[in-house]
Motif scaffolding. Structure first.
Motif: not given
Length: 126
Positions: A26, A29, A33
């Motif tokens: 995670t 990312v 974004t």
């Protein structure tokens, strides 16, 4: 896919459940974004709820809530009768600015910790 949902509108909330994904995945990312999602949500007046095991949206997040692991309630010596839950507000992006104007009603008091209890069905009534 999330971009399309946010830009299309018509949703009051979009929930991204990344709770079962490992932290190292995670964190890959890009921060851009999360900022893009936040901007799209603000335009459509939607809420994005990101469920993770650790903080990964960083400064783009409006609010950071930390759920503590539940504690088993044992009202009886041998049977689990429920769970005690705890939630803590760790970070809030915007806070209310103090003002010299006194409201007519008492303002709501700020709480940063919430605790509640759940009860199992086999434990009986309240």
């Amino acid at each position: 896919m999330t971009d399309l949902l946010l830009q299309a509108g018509g949703f009051s909330a979009v929930v991204l459940d990344m709770g079962s994904i490992a932290p190292e995945h995670t964190s890959r990312v890009p921060l851009a974004t999360w900022f893009r999602y936040r901007a799209a949500a603000e335009q459509t007046q939607a809420s994005i709820v990101l469920l993770t095991q650790h903080s990964c949206a960083k400064s783009s997040g409006e609010l950071l809530l930390r759920f503590q692991p539940g504690m088993a309630r044992r009202d009886e010596p041998t049977v689990c009768t429920g769970i005690t839950h705890s939630l803590e507000l760790t970070r809030r992006r915007f806070s209310q600015t103090p003002t010299n104007v006194l409201p007519l009603r008492k303002p709501p008091q700020r709480e940063t910790v919430a605790n509640w209890r759940s009860r199992t069905t086999w434990a009986g009534g309240a």
